[in-house]
Scaffold this motif. Structure first.
Motif, PDB file in Angstrom:
ATOM      1  N   MET D 336       1.043  -1.083  -0.157  1.00 49.96           N
ATOM      2  CA  MET D 336      -0.009   0.044   0.014  1.00 49.96           C
ATOM      3  C   MET D 336       0.976   1.201  -0.150  1.00 49.96           C
ATOM      4  SD  MET D 336      -3.027  -0.792   2.347  1.00 49.96           S
ATOM      5  CE  MET D 336      -2.124  -0.998   3.922  1.00 49.96           C
ATOM      6  N   TYR D 337       2.131   1.061   0.340  1.00 48.12           N
ATOM      7  CA  TYR D 337       2.943   2.550   0.275  1.00 48.12           C
ATOM      8  C   TYR D 337       3.256   2.795  -0.849  1.00 48.12           C
ATOM      9  CZ  TYR D 337       2.355   2.013   5.643  1.00 48.12           C
ATOM     10  OH  TYR D 337       1.778   2.103   6.909  1.00 48.12           O
ATOM     11  N   LYS D 338       3.208   1.852  -1.737  1.00 50.05           N
ATOM     12  CA  LYS D 338       3.589   2.143  -3.140  1.00 50.05           C
ATOM     13  C   LYS D 338       2.371   2.615  -3.853  1.00 50.05           C
ATOM     14  CE  LYS D 338       7.787  -0.177  -3.293  1.00 50.05           C
ATOM     15  NZ  LYS D 338       8.496  -1.508  -3.495  1.00 50.05           N
ATOM     16  N   MET D 339       1.356   2.636  -3.361  1.00 50.88           N
ATOM     17  CA  MET D 339       0.093   3.110  -4.055  1.00 50.88           C
ATOM     18  C   MET D 339      -0.265   4.560  -3.813  1.00 50.88           C
ATOM     19  SD  MET D 339      -2.135  -0.314  -3.471  1.00 50.88           S
ATOM     20  CE  MET D 339      -1.707  -1.831  -3.740  1.00 50.88           C
ATOM     21  N   GLY D 340      -1.665   5.240  -3.682  1.00 47.77           N
ATOM     22  CA  GLY D 340      -1.927   6.255  -3.578  1.00 47.77           C
ATOM     23  C   GLY D 340      -2.598   7.040  -4.482  1.00 47.77           C
ATOM     24  N   GLY D 341      -3.702   7.828  -4.795  1.00 46.39           N
ATOM     25  CA  GLY D 341      -4.076   8.614  -5.407  1.00 46.39           C
ATOM     26  C   GLY D 341      -5.014   7.868  -6.539  1.00 46.39           C
ATOM     27  N   LEU D 404      -6.524   1.947   5.328  1.00 50.28           N
ATOM     28  CA  LEU D 404      -6.481   1.219   4.011  1.00 50.28           C
ATOM     29  C   LEU D 404      -7.087   2.249   2.731  1.00 50.28           C
ATOM     30  CD1 LEU D 404      -6.205  -1.256   2.312  1.00 50.28           C
ATOM     31  CD2 LEU D 404      -8.486  -2.091   3.130  1.00 50.28           C
ATOM     32  N   VAL D 405      -7.959   2.815   3.014  1.00 51.79           N
ATOM     33  CA  VAL D 405      -8.650   3.487   2.091  1.00 51.79           C
ATOM     34  C   VAL D 405      -7.713   4.899   1.593  1.00 51.79           C
ATOM     35  CG1 VAL D 405     -10.699   5.049   1.392  1.00 51.79           C
ATOM     36  CG2 VAL D 405     -11.049   2.800   2.501  1.00 51.79           C
ATOM     37  N   PHE D 406      -7.618   5.455   2.764  1.00 54.24           N
ATOM     38  CA  PHE D 406      -6.707   6.800   2.344  1.00 54.24           C
ATOM     39  C   PHE D 406      -5.100   6.367   2.092  1.00 54.24           C
ATOM     40  CE2 PHE D 406      -9.157   8.560   5.808  1.00 54.24           C
ATOM     41  CZ  PHE D 406     -10.057   9.287   4.912  1.00 54.24           C
ATOM     42  N   LEU D 407      -4.790   5.317   2.190  1.00 52.05           N
ATOM     43  CA  LEU D 407      -3.210   4.863   1.784  1.00 52.05           C
ATOM     44  C   LEU D 407      -3.449   4.547   0.212  1.00 52.05           C
ATOM     45  CD1 LEU D 407      -1.513   2.831   4.342  1.00 52.05           C
ATOM     46  CD2 LEU D 407      -0.790   4.946   3.447  1.00 52.05           C
ATOM     47  N   GLY D 411      -4.015  10.872  -1.782  1.00 54.03           N
ATOM     48  CA  GLY D 411      -2.523  11.599  -1.802  1.00 54.03           C
ATOM     49  C   GLY D 411      -1.884  11.142  -3.060  1.00 54.03           C
ATOM     50  N   PRO D 412      -0.912  11.594  -3.184  1.00 57.69           N
ATOM     51  CA  PRO D 412      -0.125  11.178  -4.579  1.00 57.69           C
ATOM     52  C   PRO D 412       0.216   9.800  -4.656  1.00 57.69           C
ATOM     53  CG  PRO D 412       1.617  11.879  -2.771  1.00 57.69           C
ATOM     54  CD  PRO D 412       0.207  11.935  -2.147  1.00 57.69           C
ATOM     55  N   LEU D 413       0.529   9.461  -5.946  1.00 60.89           N
ATOM     56  CA  LEU D 413       0.656   7.910  -6.204  1.00 60.89           C
ATOM     57  C   LEU D 413       2.328   7.794  -5.920  1.00 60.89           C
ATOM     58  CD1 LEU D 413       0.136   5.197  -7.626  1.00 60.89           C
ATOM     59  CD2 LEU D 413       0.823   6.286  -9.896  1.00 60.89           C
ATOM     60  N   ARG D 414       2.508   6.636  -5.262  1.00 62.41           N
ATOM     61  CA  ARG D 414       4.171   6.707  -4.617  1.00 62.41           C
ATOM     62  C   ARG D 414       5.024   5.576  -5.533  1.00 62.41           C
ATOM     63  NH1 ARG D 414       0.930   7.703  -0.281  1.00 62.41           N
ATOM     64  NH2 ARG D 414       0.323   5.554  -0.307  1.00 62.41           N
ATOM     65  N   SER D 415       4.502   5.690  -6.758  1.00 62.01           N
ATOM     66  CA  SER D 415       5.416   4.586  -7.664  1.00 62.01           C
ATOM     67  C   SER D 415       5.109   4.906  -9.063  1.00 62.01           C
ATOM     68  CB  SER D 415       5.204   3.153  -7.400  1.00 62.01           C
ATOM     69  OG  SER D 415       3.774   2.885  -7.855  1.00 62.01           O
ATOM     70  N   ASP D 416       5.795   4.684 -10.052  1.00 61.99           N
ATOM     71  CA  ASP D 416       5.730   4.912 -11.368  1.00 61.99           C
ATOM     72  C   ASP D 416       5.363   4.146 -12.287  1.00 61.99           C
ATOM     73  OD1 ASP D 416       7.991   3.133 -11.115  1.00 61.99           O
ATOM     74  OD2 ASP D 416       9.585   4.550 -11.727  1.00 61.99           O
ATOM     75  N   VAL D 417       4.285   3.459 -11.656  1.00 66.20           N
ATOM     76  CA  VAL D 417       3.501   2.292 -12.561  1.00 66.20           C
ATOM     77  C   VAL D 417       2.391   2.976 -13.483  1.00 66.20           C
ATOM     78  CG1 VAL D 417       2.701   0.107 -12.279  1.00 66.20           C
ATOM     79  CG2 VAL D 417       3.734   0.952 -10.460  1.00 66.20           C
ATOM     80  N   HIS D 418       2.211   2.715 -14.378  1.00 67.54           N
ATOM     81  CA  HIS D 418       1.131   3.066 -15.455  1.00 67.54           C
ATOM     82  C   HIS D 418      -0.284   2.523 -15.013  1.00 67.54           C
ATOM     83  CE1 HIS D 418      -1.431   5.054 -18.504  1.00 67.54           C
ATOM     84  NE2 HIS D 418      -1.502   3.801 -18.839  1.00 67.54           N
ATOM     85  N   VAL D 419      -1.009   3.190 -14.109  1.00 64.51           N
ATOM     86  CA  VAL D 419      -2.384   2.665 -13.529  1.00 64.51           C
ATOM     87  C   VAL D 419      -3.145   2.888 -14.663  1.00 64.51           C
ATOM     88  CG1 VAL D 419      -3.892   2.375 -11.754  1.00 64.51           C
ATOM     89  CG2 VAL D 419      -1.294   3.127 -11.516  1.00 64.51           C
ATOM     90  N   TYR D 470      -2.804   9.645   6.965  1.00 66.55           N
ATOM     91  CA  TYR D 470      -2.258   8.646   6.118  1.00 66.55           C
ATOM     92  C   TYR D 470      -2.727   9.125   4.677  1.00 66.55           C
ATOM     93  CZ  TYR D 470      -2.094   5.287   9.537  1.00 66.55           C
ATOM     94  OH  TYR D 470      -1.958   4.504  10.671  1.00 66.55           O
ATOM     95  N   ALA D 471      -3.590  10.456   4.418  1.00 63.69           N
ATOM     96  CA  ALA D 471      -3.588  10.807   3.199  1.00 63.69           C
ATOM     97  C   ALA D 471      -2.857  12.189   2.769  1.00 63.69           C
ATOM     98  CB  ALA D 471      -5.159  11.003   2.952  1.00 63.69           C
TER      99      ALA D 471
END
Lengths: 341, 158, 93, 562
Positions: D336-341, D404-407, D411-419, D470-471
């Motif tokens: 989850m720490y690599k997700m966001g937004g 869970l929801v906020f993470l 917030g911003p996306l904390r990785s460089d994946v194309h979602v 978290y957000a």
């Protein structure tokens, strides 16, 4: 205990049936050659008798008087047993075919059938599988690699197509509800032939019948271009004659069986409404039965001189991945249909 | 009449069974076994079990024995020594069989209760198969299926 | 007409011939055939006491057994080049 | 195109047909009452015989409908989720097999055939957890689930044996009517109740046998949703609810059940607070919610437990599938720490996830509120203490759900994946489940306005606090090892045992036991050596042995005068 007349009657019937069978088989060889000539725009055999009508006799005599050579390395007993078994299996099948309706002679009811087995269909099926032995034993006993190869081809082909044949027969039994050939024939009066209830089953059955009789396009076991002469390469004289003759008898019998199972046997449409005496009706029935059989024989010959032969792997693929699944589908559909009724 | 046939079939069965065991040529063994099965089929007819007879012939003579013949023809089995090598094996086999037959005889002959079947019809058998014995019947179908798969897997060359 | 125990006696004779074959033959194909003979002896007795359903099951099992057995034998033959029963010892414990 | 999907479509169609059947069965049960279908006699041993039959009453019809309905949606979802897996045929095979065993479990009319289904779902769970068998960790997780379940199954088997000894039958009808004749607290009834509960502990992931469930998240996400959230884990709940006639006669056992459930709820919720893997959070939350249900059963609130089971099936399946959609969109990332937004990148997933999250944390209009309310009410009548603890657990639930929801979505996306948003075939089942999760509570609309107000205000406060944490500014508070029961097990049980063992080994073992053991071992080895020659591998020899043995037995029988 012994009904003397019964024995006499059956003896006459058996000899008549065997005689007719052999006669038709003999003349279908002539028909084969004449028709082949016709298809290929030739004249065909015309020397023996008027229009070559005595040709089968001449052929038979030739087979009879030629020396039957048994190869030195062959197993003598089995070598002779093979063709005999083939002939035996072919002839035994006549026993359960109903040739016509009952006759009334001298105050007795004479059934035109050697015996009405309650499991006639299984009897036929058993004979079909029994016929494999003749080919297998003869081919193996010849001690010749071409014979052995074509034996293996023949038997695996027969076994494979027996499966689809059995499955289509089971579907037929589901609709008729009996295993007795006579009852199956009696169950399709007038135009109510089983072909209408089991068209797919009939298609499967006729393809399998071609394969079981080793006829073109399934005559791989006798494929001259690959296997010299097939499983009877080493045979000569009357033993070879037995093998060749058994094929024609099988052709005749399978035509008769197909007629009985799917085309109403001796049943003739409209005859019941004419109000004829029973013996006349029976006579008409027999004649009509033979007309149908002859048409099937013509079909056998026609196809032989029209279609090319399969490759062996194509043949196996057709059997295992074409006919057997189709037969299973047919069986399931029939079962569901019967269940709904 | 059926007495005569009984003896004919019985003698045929025993002689051909002995021939299966004692013949040195495997092909002749197979053929003897076929003859034996046909004489057993004859016994079935005598007992009135016509349907069983037909099935017996289709299954044994039509399918199983063809397989045996097939396998024996494909492998040329001339070089295999056909009998056990040591003389005392024959004696021991005879003794074991005799002991077994003795044991069987003492048990079976007390409880054996032959019944005249008359005309054993197809319908009751089928009904029994699909009602009382439905589960074993289905299980044997599964057994068949797994055998088919197993044989295909075994027969495939790797 | 036919004596009471005749089928039992016949079945026992066939059964013991089959057993004898199993014990004294070395060719594994023949051994399998002798087992078939034993099964048929049992079938004969079962028919004589009017148990047709069991006969069917025995036939089914026999068919399965033969097909799998022969496939195994063919496989073994391909690997060891023989069907002599006394040479198979690979599963030794 | 069709070739790629046909296995999934075929499997889904089957389940859909079953779902239609289940609806008609439910209507019939609703109109004319329960009925039984006799199938066949399984086996008879002496006087004891077991037959297969199907029992349709309100309970089983409800389960039937839930299993097939949720199962169908998950099958549809899996078509999209597994579309490029080379082994999807096998996957759907297993899923269908699972449905089969689950229905065997739910619909059987006796304990023994129920046990067949019980084992079967365990097997399917094992197969599906280890579905991606190239990864060794997954295989270990599968094995762990299987072994943990076996421990519980042992309890079930022993319970069955006691049952057969006491009542001489395993048919529901006979067992329950005969149990009614026994006095309250009768020893065999208590024994049966306890042993069956041990079984339920394994299958429904209760303390202390719950550690397999989080590991089970190794399987594909639809599996987690179907098996480890909606259906199989409710088997224990179903079984206890089914045999409530027995439990009613053992009040002490009921107390144990209650407190085991409460403890599980607490432990599960606490661990869920500190996980970083999105599926693990949901897994521990499942453990916690199962604890709620078991506690409700312990308090005699069978209806509340079943109600929560159904609503939980909807919203937890929804949450898992939505999480699967997130993971799918993130290209397999579960941290989850690599997700966001993701709220803008996956709008549909976000919307349905929010519905599920609100339902899970018990927000009033959604189904979770009603069922949790019913459970708390039932427990309050039995034990105010347990009630208090569970209120605290509810608060914890709201916290970890908000985290869970906020993470994930804020917030911003904390990785460089194309979602990307998931395909329609995945989102449509999600929407269906969301509708169900939102509205399933209507069928039991009993609530106190006070509760509504309290809940809403508490939730609002929790969400406000967690939002900033978290957000807006992510606080990395993960500690995956923390409170992991595996660590506790190893500290409390394994280590001391090792220490004691080491001490004993120097004193007892080497001096006293070694000589004895060595001698014994030698004897065994030698006898084994001599016996080994029996296994010559020679078929001929085996045939001889068989014949000789039969001969000996037969002759022995004829000499022995029986």
């Amino acid at each position: 205990m012994f009904d003397f007349f019964f024995i006499i009657e059956k003896l006459i019937l058996i000899s008549a049936v065997l005689g007719i069978t052999l006669f038709i088989a003999a003349y279908s060889t002539l028909a084969e050659r004449k028709l082949a000539a016709f298809f290929q725009d030739r004249i065909g055999p015309d020397r023996a008798g008027p229009f070559g009508l005595l040709q089968p006799l001449a052929d038979g005599l030739k087979f009879l008087f030629k020396e039957a050579i048994i190869p030195a390395k062959a197993d003598r007993f089995l070598f002779v047993l093979g063709p005999s078994l083939s002939m035996l299996a072919a002839c035994m099948a006549c026993a359960v075919i109903p040739w016509g309706p009952d006759l009334m002679l001298f105050g007795r009811t004479v059934a035109l059938q050697i015996t009405d087995l309650s499991v006639g269909l299984l009897y036929l099926f058993g004979l079909v599988s029994f016929g494999v032995y003749g080919v297998m034993i003869g081919g193996w006993a010849s001690n010749n690699k071409y014979s052995l190869l074509s034996t293996i081809r023949a038997s695996s082909q027969m076994i494979s197509y027996e499966l689809a044949m059995g499955l289509s027969l089971i579907a037929l039994v589901l609709t008729t509800g009996t295993l007795s050939i006579r009852e199956i024939v009696l169950g399709q009066p007038g135009w109510h032939w089983n072909i209408l209830a089991q068209p797919l089953g009939f298609m499967i059955f006729i393809v399998c019948a071609f394969a079981e009789t080793n006829r073109v396009p399934f005559d791989l076991p006798e494929c001259e271009t690959e296997l010299v002469g097939g499983y009877h390469t080493e045979y000569s004289g009357m033993q070879l004659g037995f093998y060749l003759f058994a094929e024609y008898i099988n052709m005749f019998i399978s035509s008769a069986v197909m007629t009985c199972l799917y085309f109403g046997g001796f049943q003739m449409p409209f005859i019941a409404s004419l109000g004829l005496p029973q013996n006349v009706v029976a006579l008409f029935g027999v004649v009509f039965f033979f007309v149908k059989i002859l048409m099937f024989l013509f079909l056998f010959i026609w196809i032989r001189w029209t279609l090319p032969r399969f490759r062996y792997d194509q043949l196996m693929r057709l059997g295992w991945t074409g006919l057997i699944p189709l037969a299973i589908i047919n069986l399931l559909a029939t079962a569901v249909f019967q269940l709904c009724n | 009449m059926s007495d005569i046939f009984f003896w004919v079939f019985s003698v045929m069965a025993v002689v051909s069974a002995l021939s299966v065991v004692l013949n040195r040529n495997p092909i002749y063994s197979v053929l003897s076994l076929i003859v034996c099965f046909f004489s057993i089929a004859g016994h079935y007819v005598l007992m009135g079990a016509l349907f069983l007879c037909a099935v017996h012939i289709v299954v044994y003579a039509g399918a199983i024995m063809v397989l045996f013949l097939f396998v024996i023809m494909l492998m040329n089995l001339k070089d295999v020594p056909e009998f056990v090598s040591k003389w005392w094996h024959f004696g021991a086999a005879g003794a074991a069989v005799a002991a077994m037959v003795f044991g069987l005889a003492t048990h079976l002959f007390q409880s054996y209760n032959p019944r005249v079947i008359g005309d054993m019809q197809l319908k009751p058998i089928a009904q029994a198969l699909f009602t009382t014995y439905a589960v074993p019947f289905e299980l044997s179908a599964i057994l068949f299926l797994s055998a088919v798969i197993g044989v295909v897997a075994l027969g495939k060359s790797e | 007409m036919i004596p009471t125990y005749s089928y039992l006696v016949l079945g026992c004779i066939l059964f013991s011939i089959g057993t004898l074959g199993v014990l004294i033959r070395r060719n594994v194909v023949i051994v399998l055939m002798c087992i078939e003979l034993m099964l048929n002896a049992v079938n004969l007795i079962l028919v004589s006491v009017c148990e047709p359903v069991f006969v069917f099951f025995i036939m089914m099992v026999a068919a399965v057994e033969v097909s799998v057995g022969l496939a195994l034998i063919a496989r073994v033959y391909r690997k060891f080049g023989t069907t002599d029963i006394s040479t198979f010892g690979q599963l030794k414990g | 195109m069709i070739k790629k999907y046909w296995s999934g479509i075929a499997a889904s169609l089957v389940v859909f047909c079953l779902f239609l059947v289940s609806i008609s069965v439910f209507l019939r049960v609703y109109q004319t009452g329960p009925f039984e279908i006799y199938l066949f006699n399984w086996f008879s041993v002496g006087d004891f015989s077991v037959s297969w039959g199907l029992l349709f009453d309100t309970l089983s019809a409800l389960m039937f409908m839930m299993v097939t309905g949720v199962g169908f949606l998950i099958h549809i979802y899996s078509i999209g989720y597994m579309h490029d897996d080379p082994n999807r045929g096998r996957f759907f095979w297993y899923l269908n097999l699972f449905i089969f065993f689950m229905l065997t479990l739910v619909l059987s009319n006796n304990f023994l055939s129920m046990f067949v289904g019980w084992e079967g779902v365990g097997l399917c769970s094992y197969l599906l957890i280890g579905f991606w068998s190239s990864n060794k960790d997954y295989l270990i997780a599968a094995k762990k689930a299987f072994v943990m379940n076996r421990i519980g199954d042992l309890g079930f088997i022993l319970g069955l044996l006691v049952m057969i000894l006491t009542f001489g039958s395993v048919q529901f009808g006979i067992v329950f009517s005969q149990a009614g004749l026994l006095p309250i607290g009768h020893i065999s009834v208590v024994l049966i109740a306890i042993l069956l509960f041990v079984g339920a502990t394994g299958k429904s992931a209760q303390l202390p046998l719950f550690t397999w469930l989080p590991d089970a998240m190794a399987g594909p996400t639809p599996v987690s949703a179907l098996i480890h959230a909606a259906t199989m884990v409710t088997a224990g709940i179903y079984m206890i609810a089914r045999s409530h006639a027995i439990y009613a006669l053992a009040p002490d056992v009921l107390t144990v059940v209650l407190w085991v459930g409460v403890a599980t709820a607490v432990v599960g919720a606490i661990i869920a607070l500190r996980q970083s893997d999105i599926k693990k959070v949901l897994a521990y939350s499942t453990v916690s919610q199962l604890g709620f249900m078991v506690a409700a059963l312990g308090a005699g609130g069978t209806h509340a437990a079943l109600f929560h089971m159904v609503t939980h099936a909807f919203f937890k399946a929804l949450l898992f599938l939505a999480a699967g959609s997130v993971i799918h969109g993130m290209g397999g990332e579960q941290n989850m720490y690599k997700m966001g937004g993701l709220r803008k990148l996956q709008p549909i997933t976000f919307a349905v996830f929010l519905v599920g999250a609100l339902a899970l944390s018990g927000c009033p209009p959604f189904s979770g509120f009603f069922s949790k309310d019913a459970i708390l009410l039932a427990i309050y009548q039995v034990s105010p203490w347990a009630f208090g603890v569970l209120i605290g657990v509810s608060v914890l639930t709201a916290i970890y759900v908000a985290r869970l929801v906020f993470l994930v979505f804020f917030g911003p996306l904390r990785s460089d994946v194309h979602v990307h948003e998931s395909p329609l075939i995945m989102t449509i089942p999600l929407v269906f489940l969301a509708v169900l999760a939102a509205t399933a509570g209507i069928y039991h609309p009993e609530f106190e306005w006070v509760m509504v107000i309290i809940t809403v205000s508490a939730l609002a406060m929790i969400w406000w606090v967690t939002y900033s944490r978290y957000a807006v500014q992510v606080k990395d508070d993960r500690s995956d090892g923390f409170m992991s029961l595996d660590v506790v097990y190893s500290a409390v049980i394994v280590r001391p045992i090792l220490v004691i063992a080491r001490g004993l080994s120097t004193v007892m073992d080497q001096i006293v036991l070694d000589t004895a053991a060595k001698e014994l071992g030698q004897t065994v080895v030698q006898s084994g050596e001599s016996l080994r020659r029996m296994q010559s591998g020679s078929i001929g020899f085996y045939l001889w042995m068989i014949t000789a043995s039969v001969a000996v037995i037969l002759i022995g029988l004829s000499i022995w005068p029986f």
